[in-house]
Design a protein around this motif. Structure first.
Motif, PDB file in Angstrom:
ATOM      1  N   LYS A 284     -61.397  31.730   2.346  1.00  0.00           N
ATOM      2  CA  LYS A 284     -60.587  32.898   1.954  1.00  0.00           C
ATOM      3  C   LYS A 284     -60.837  34.071   2.898  1.00  0.00           C
ATOM      4  O   LYS A 284     -59.894  34.697   3.403  1.00  0.00           O
ATOM      5  CB  LYS A 284     -60.916  33.285   0.516  1.00  0.00           C
ATOM      6  N   LEU A 285     -62.114  34.385   3.139  1.00  0.00           N
ATOM      7  CA  LEU A 285     -62.430  35.523   3.997  1.00  0.00           C
ATOM      8  C   LEU A 285     -62.013  35.265   5.442  1.00  0.00           C
ATOM      9  O   LEU A 285     -61.512  36.172   6.118  1.00  0.00           O
ATOM     10  CB  LEU A 285     -63.927  35.828   3.927  1.00  0.00           C
ATOM     11  N   SER A 286     -62.216  34.033   5.916  1.00  0.00           N
ATOM     12  CA  SER A 286     -61.791  33.706   7.280  1.00  0.00           C
ATOM     13  C   SER A 286     -60.291  33.911   7.441  1.00  0.00           C
ATOM     14  O   SER A 286     -59.823  34.449   8.452  1.00  0.00           O
ATOM     15  CB  SER A 286     -62.162  32.256   7.620  1.00  0.00           C
ATOM     16  N   SER A 287     -59.539  33.484   6.439  1.00  0.00           N
ATOM     17  CA  SER A 287     -58.088  33.621   6.483  1.00  0.00           C
ATOM     18  C   SER A 287     -57.671  35.089   6.438  1.00  0.00           C
ATOM     19  O   SER A 287     -56.780  35.520   7.184  1.00  0.00           O
ATOM     20  CB  SER A 287     -57.466  32.857   5.313  1.00  0.00           C
ATOM     21  N   GLU A 288     -58.299  35.869   5.578  1.00  0.00           N
ATOM     22  CA  GLU A 288     -57.960  37.290   5.466  1.00  0.00           C
ATOM     23  C   GLU A 288     -58.281  38.043   6.753  1.00  0.00           C
ATOM     24  O   GLU A 288     -57.501  38.881   7.211  1.00  0.00           O
ATOM     25  CB  GLU A 288     -58.697  37.912   4.278  1.00  0.00           C
ATOM     26  N   PHE A 289     -59.424  37.741   7.354  1.00  0.00           N
ATOM     27  CA  PHE A 289     -59.761  38.418   8.604  1.00  0.00           C
ATOM     28  C   PHE A 289     -58.845  37.966   9.737  1.00  0.00           C
ATOM     29  O   PHE A 289     -58.561  38.754  10.653  1.00  0.00           O
ATOM     30  CB  PHE A 289     -61.229  38.205   8.958  1.00  0.00           C
ATOM     31  N   ALA A 290     -58.386  36.716   9.703  1.00  0.00           N
ATOM     32  CA  ALA A 290     -57.423  36.277  10.712  1.00  0.00           C
ATOM     33  C   ALA A 290     -56.154  37.125  10.636  1.00  0.00           C
ATOM     34  O   ALA A 290     -55.579  37.500  11.667  1.00  0.00           O
ATOM     35  CB  ALA A 290     -57.096  34.800  10.520  1.00  0.00           C
TER      36      ALA A 290
END
Length: 371
Positions: free
Chosen positions: A302-308
């Motif tokens: 989730k966090l990886s996707s949001e930061f992307a």
């Protein structure tokens, strides 16, 4: 406490049960109650501490890969990544006898992963590494013997595709070494996007709440080289601003380490912790994870996707969160006089080779250091 009953012949039977310690009850018979009570008191004391005396341990033979993995997972607490790899290994090769784990079998398995499964070299190395650690443990426990340890004596580049592998698989999978770093102005662009407080989406904007958490995570990544999971699982007890350190108890490679904090990292952490206020003992300082280990992968994704999305909307094309670990490692080389060994202590890399993969030094900066 052990249960007991007396038989018609005058002897006494004792039954010992301990969930999580004993796989099945222990039944013991004594001539007298006094003798049984004395032994039961000693055994109950050991079981309460999770100790099973050798004479009462199950002496089951471990014959297959699946059985070895099961024992390893129960006693050695492998990483979540290794557990995931074991699942696919067991699905295909769980019934392989341990006596067949020789160089020929290992070579055939690696060839299968390339030509049939078409796995990336990094994935192949992850699976081989997981099984190697499992067999290391098995040999220490005397569950199997591997004199030449074929999982540990593989040649360099074993996971790379040969011409024959590529021809049969119909694809050539290669290692992709990331060298993306923050370009001029991108650090400020990301902070500005986080400060804006939302992500533009088709349906409706996605709120970055709280903004201070996203900002703190981003700055910490650039300043410390900590991994995403190492940061979002931090508790207040791990942060010691007085000593300028963060203590990581369990990392990706299983070792503990202390991470020094720069003045910038301390400032952002202090501001964030002040904003958060009091926390329950042991509670994570960031809001995304509830402490349930089963949700770690979901939170990471989730966090990886949001930061992307943050990076994309901040006009930082191709930037991923893990690239910030490369950025931080490179900055240690460029902006400090730390030795390679000292930098490895900070980043947690286990080898010089892995450290160099993360040190993406710019040619222009190196040129400036020349005569």
């Amino acid at each position: 406490m052990a249960g007991k009953k007396q038989f018609p012949n005058g002897s006494w039977q004792y039954v010992f049960k301990k969930k999580g310690v004993l796989d099945k009850p222990i039944y013991l018979t004594f001539s007298t109650e006094a003798e049984g009570d004395e032994y039961a008191a000693r055994l109950d004391a050991l079981l309460s501490r999770g100790i099973v005396p050798a004479e009462h341990q199950q002496q089951e033979r471990v014959l297959t890969i699946a059985e070895l993995v099961r024992e390893y997972e129960r006693d050695a607490h492998p990483s979540a990544k290794d557990r995931g790899n074991f699942g696919t290994i067991i699905d295909k090769h769980g019934q392989v006898p341990l006596t067949e784990l020789n160089a020929a079998w290992v070579d055939a398995w690696i060839t299968e992963m390339k030509r049939l499964d078409k796995l990336a070299p990094a994935t192949i190395r992850a699976k081989v590494g997981a099984l190697a650690r499992c067999t290391d443990w098995g040999m220490r426990k005397g569950l199997l013997t591997m004199p030449d340890h074929p999982l540990r004596t593989l040649p360099d580049g074993y996971s790379q595709y040969t011409s024959a592998d590529s021809a049969i698989a119909g694809v050539r999978r290669e290692d992709i070494e990331r060298d993306r770093r923050l370009e001029r102005g991108e650090y400020e662009q990301v902070l500005a996007k986080i400060e804006q407080g939302f992500l533009d989406r088709k349906q409706r904007p996605f709120a970055l709440e709280p903004k201070s958490a996203y900002r703190c995570l981003f700055v910490l990544a650039v300043e410390t080289a900590m991994r995403l999971r190492e940061m979002f699982t931090l508790t207040a007890e791990q942060v010691d601003l007085g000593r300028k350190t963060v203590f990581l108890e369990k990392t990706k490679n299983g070792s503990k380490r202390q991470v020094p904090l720069s003045s910038v990292a301390r400032e952002v952490l202090q501001a964030y912790l002040t904003d958060v206020g009091s926390l329950a003992p042991g509670a994570p300082i960031f809001p995304w994870w509830d402490g349930d280990t089963s949700s770690l992968n979901a939170v990471s994704d989730k966090l990886s996707s949001e930061f992307a999305e943050i990076f994309e909307q901040a006009i930082c094309p191709g930037l991923r969160f893990h690239d910030l670990r490369h950025e931080a490692t490179s900055r240690f080389f460029e902006r400090t006089k730390l030795t390679d060994t000292q930098i490895m202590k900070i980043t947690g890399h286990k080898s010089q080779r892995m450290l160099m993969r993360y040190a993406n030094l710019r040619g222009t900066d190196l040129a400036d250091a020349l005569w």
